[in-house]
Design a protein around this motif. Structure first.
Motif, short mmCIF file in Angstrom:
data_model
loop_
_atom_site.label_atom_id
_atom_site.label_comp_id
_atom_site.label_asym_id
_atom_site.label_seq_id
_atom_site.Cartn_x
_atom_site.Cartn_y
_atom_site.Cartn_z
N VAL A 52 -6.23 10.66 -0.89
CA VAL A 52 -6.38 9.28 -0.41
C VAL A 52 -5.04 8.86 0.20
N PRO B 20 -3.69 5.75 2.15
CA PRO B 20 -3.86 4.42 2.74
C PRO B 20 -2.83 4.20 3.84
N ARG C 19 -5.62 9.35 -5.46
CA ARG C 19 -5.83 7.90 -5.56
C ARG C 19 -4.63 7.21 -4.92
N ALA C 20 -4.90 6.09 -4.31
CA ALA C 20 -3.83 5.32 -3.68
C ALA C 20 -2.86 4.83 -4.75
N ALA D 294 0.84 -1.19 0.00
CA ALA D 294 0.00 0.00 0.00
C ALA D 294 0.88 1.24 0.00
N TRP E 204 1.20 5.83 -0.72
CA TRP E 204 0.68 7.19 -0.88
C TRP E 204 1.69 7.99 -1.69
N HIS F 235 -0.84 1.83 -4.94
CA HIS F 235 -0.41 0.50 -4.50
C HIS F 235 0.66 -0.03 -5.46
N ARG G 130 -3.04 1.29 -9.29
CA ARG G 130 -3.68 2.46 -8.72
C ARG G 130 -5.07 2.16 -8.18
N GLN H 298 -2.20 12.62 -5.23
CA GLN H 298 -2.79 12.25 -3.95
C GLN H 298 -4.24 11.80 -4.01
#
Length: 365
Positions: free
Chosen positions: A331, A333, A308-309, A299, A301, A311, A323, A306
């Motif tokens: 977001v 996480p 959307r995460a 996970a 950031w 990953h 994403r 910013q």
């Protein structure tokens, strides 16, 4: 599943890391590679701003837990927050009976039970157990003793609960069959681990910015702590003795107020830590989990994107972007957990990098 927190006023850029493709292939898992999946936002119950989820765990498709804090306002702490998933929706739990302000920071569980740890506004550690409908206080040795902290909780393949923390002797493990403290690692008198993880073989690892150590049931084996100026270790994935992954972030030195951290992604090959390239450099990696016994998802950031995460997924040779859904808010996480029996992951966190209203929780799967 740590020591996650709001990040205040981030500006600027962080440092990146590099690794050759040949080294990346050598560090690869010995398991099947997981295919990419689409992340989707999942509705979350209304919580008191500012709210954040700091830990998540799943027992299966129809049972999961998320914990954190709500009602925070800058340095003024809020109250513990707990959510439960019943297979259809997340529900906010009434935790007023706990009677303390502060936060819950880590959670773990199976179909047989669940446990959460946290800290109140006075710095006192709390251990909670799941009664099937909400969280209740549980006793443990050293409860309310000065210098006692609980920082992470996990459940091994045998169902045994392990909790990382520290007491007056230093960093320790708390074993769940009789809630007995294990002896601290030899050099850990001043270290406080940020989390704990069990392997399929039964080894237990505690990890943090100043401590990476394995307990095999009889003795401790320590690895050198990863280098960094102001490091934070958010996750550890021990695959084998020469295949260990570490995630986190590091603020480095100097820079303008609010400077963002740089992501930390490292691999242990049995003799040393090597920095591994990630798809982005300014931001945080906040958790790592496995799929079929090897590295799978991280996970993250991304400071420069910013909404959307960000990953990461292991494709067999390198960590590649995966994403989360685009949102109308930031977001961030802060925790990641796989879902037994169904595949997939839960990622939870918050909608702001600052601990002020109107920040609220964010959940995606």
């Amino acid at each position: 599943m740590r020591r996650r927190r709001f990040i205040s006023g981030l500006v600027g850029a962080g440092a990146g890391f590099g690794l050759t493709s040949a080294s990346a292939r050598a560090a690869g898992p010995r398991v099947a590679v997981q295919e990419p999946h689409e992340w989707q936002a999942v509705p979350a119950p209304e919580c008191t701003p500012a709210a954040q989820l700091l830990g998540v765990a799943a027992a299966g498709p129809g049972l999961a837990w998320a914990v954190g804090e709500q009602g925070r306002n800058g340095s003024t702490r809020g109250v513990p927050l707990g959510l439960a998933w019943d297979g259809n929706a997340w529900t906010r739990l009434d935790l007023a009976h706990l009677g303390f302000g502060g936060s819950l920071i880590s959670v773990a569980g199976t179909s047989d039970g669940a446990w959460a740890v946290g800290t109140d506004t006075g710095g006192t550690a709390h251990l909670l157990t799941w009664d099937g409908g909400t969280w209740q206080e549980a006793d443990f040795p050293g409860r309310a003793a000065p210098g006692t902290a609980l920082t992470g909780v996990t459940v091994g393949a045998d169902g045994l609960v392990w909790i990382s923390g520290r007491n007056s002797d230093g960093a320790v493990l708390l074993r769940g069959d009789d809630w007995a403290w294990q002896a601290p690692p030899p050099s850990a008198t001043t270290a406080t681990p940020s989390g704990v993880r069990c392997t399929a073989s039964g080894d237990v690892w505690v990890y943090g910015s100043a401590l990476i150590a394995r307990w095999d049931g009889a003795t401790w084996t320590e690895l050198p702590a990863p280098a960094g100026l102001r490091p934070y270790v958010s996750g550890l994935l021990p695959v084998t003795a020469d295949d260990i992954w570490l995630t986190g972030y590091d603020y480095g030195v100097g820079g303008p107020p609010g400077k963002p951290p740089g992501v930390t992604l490292k691999h242990w090959d049995g003799s040393s830590w090597t920095s591994v390239s990630a798809p982005f450099t300014a931001g945080m990696l906040t958790g790592i989990d496995d799929g079929q016994g090897g590295p799978d998802r991280i996970a993250g950031w991304d400071f420069w994107d910013q909404t959307r995460a960000h990953h990461l997924r292991w494709d067999g040779e390198a960590w590649v972007s995966e994403r989360g859904p685009t949102a109308t808010t930031p977001v961030l996480p802060l925790a990641l957990a796989s879902v037994p029996g169904a595949g997939g992951y839960w990622a939870v966190g918050t909608t702001s990098s600052s601990p002020y209203p109107p920040a609220t929780v964010h959940i995606e799967r």
